[in-house]
Design a protein around this motif. Sequence first.
Motif, short mmCIF file in Angstrom:
data_model
loop_
_atom_site.label_atom_id
_atom_site.label_comp_id
_atom_site.label_asym_id
_atom_site.label_seq_id
_atom_site.Cartn_x
_atom_site.Cartn_y
_atom_site.Cartn_z
N ILE A 180 0.84 -1.20 0.00
CA ILE A 180 0.00 0.00 0.00
C ILE A 180 0.88 1.26 0.00
O ILE A 180 0.61 2.21 -0.74
CB ILE A 180 -0.94 0.01 1.23
N PHE A 181 1.93 1.24 0.82
CA PHE A 181 2.83 2.40 0.88
C PHE A 181 3.46 2.67 -0.49
O PHE A 181 3.50 3.82 -0.95
CB PHE A 181 3.91 2.13 1.92
N ALA A 204 2.91 4.24 6.55
CA ALA A 204 4.23 3.87 7.08
C ALA A 204 4.16 3.71 8.60
O ALA A 204 4.77 2.80 9.17
CB ALA A 204 5.27 4.91 6.69
N LEU A 205 3.40 4.59 9.26
CA LEU A 205 3.25 4.48 10.71
C LEU A 205 2.46 3.23 11.09
O LEU A 205 2.76 2.57 12.10
CB LEU A 205 2.56 5.74 11.26
N LEU A 229 1.44 1.49 19.90
CA LEU A 229 0.23 2.29 20.12
C LEU A 229 0.42 3.73 19.63
O LEU A 229 -0.47 4.31 19.01
CB LEU A 229 -0.14 2.29 21.60
N VAL A 230 1.61 4.28 19.90
CA VAL A 230 1.91 5.64 19.43
C VAL A 230 1.89 5.67 17.90
O VAL A 230 1.34 6.60 17.29
CB VAL A 230 3.27 6.11 19.96
N ALA A 231 2.49 4.65 17.27
CA ALA A 231 2.52 4.59 15.81
C ALA A 231 1.10 4.44 15.25
O ALA A 231 0.76 5.08 14.24
CB ALA A 231 3.39 3.43 15.36
N ARG A 232 0.28 3.64 15.90
CA ARG A 232 -1.10 3.44 15.42
C ARG A 232 -1.90 4.74 15.48
O ARG A 232 -2.50 5.14 14.47
CB ARG A 232 -1.81 2.37 16.25
#
Length: 264
Positions: A180-181, A204-205, A229-232
């Motif tokens: 997808i990226f 990407a995150l 969790l931060v990335a999500r």
Amino acid sequence: MALDPNVLNPFVLFSQQSPALALAAVVAVTAASAALAVSGSRRFFNSYRFSGFGYLLGLPAGFMFLAASFAFELASFAYLDYPVLHPALFWIQLLLQSEAFALIAVSYYFKDSGKEGGAHSRRRVRPRDVGMVLLPLAMVAIPFMLPTSELASKPYFNYASLADFSLYMRIFNMVVLGYIFKSAIFSLAKAGSARMLYVPAAFALLWLEQYSLVMTYFDNSAVAFAGSLVARIGGLALFAYAMHHAVARRKKEGIGEIEAGKAA
């Protein structure tokens, strides 16, 4: 008390420090994640209604599946002490999340391949044409077939086996998100729309979230899980911002909705 090495719901890692913190974290994170995913689904559904392009349907469906997977994540934590419900809800979460990414990937696949369809419409069927049909079918089928085969072979939800299986599903998610990226980057490069680089950055995150979960699987690190969790949240929030920005720009230009594919 030693931590079970076959942790299914990683929020358990927080409960080792403070059960109240774990409960607050799972409620806050899953509620925010689901709200952002539903918002993205609504935006893309409006785009589909405006444009009529069928390939866009995978985007709202994918984000709704993603929102549902977050709801089951919360439910699996709520039923942590139930030996049947806890793994069953975790199994459903895995299925829904992988299917969500697969549906989004299929939308990008048909968006990219649709531009070439007219040039080959009168030619004989080639192996490449067959692959263009089979690949999206495989992407959609795998997230259903693999969890179903796992359940059929081990109907009593062996925790160790299900924990191992979650690793394979997350690797599958990373592969799909990588596709997808790449597709999002190529799409924006062709359109010359550098302002929408928020979209591939968001994916990407989400890829980084899956990678952090893989790291969590190997060492049960609360730090790695917190990073996931931060990335999500960061990825979903960035995606919501990109969609809001695209809608505002289109309305300002008098179009009224996101033009098909420009924000994807």
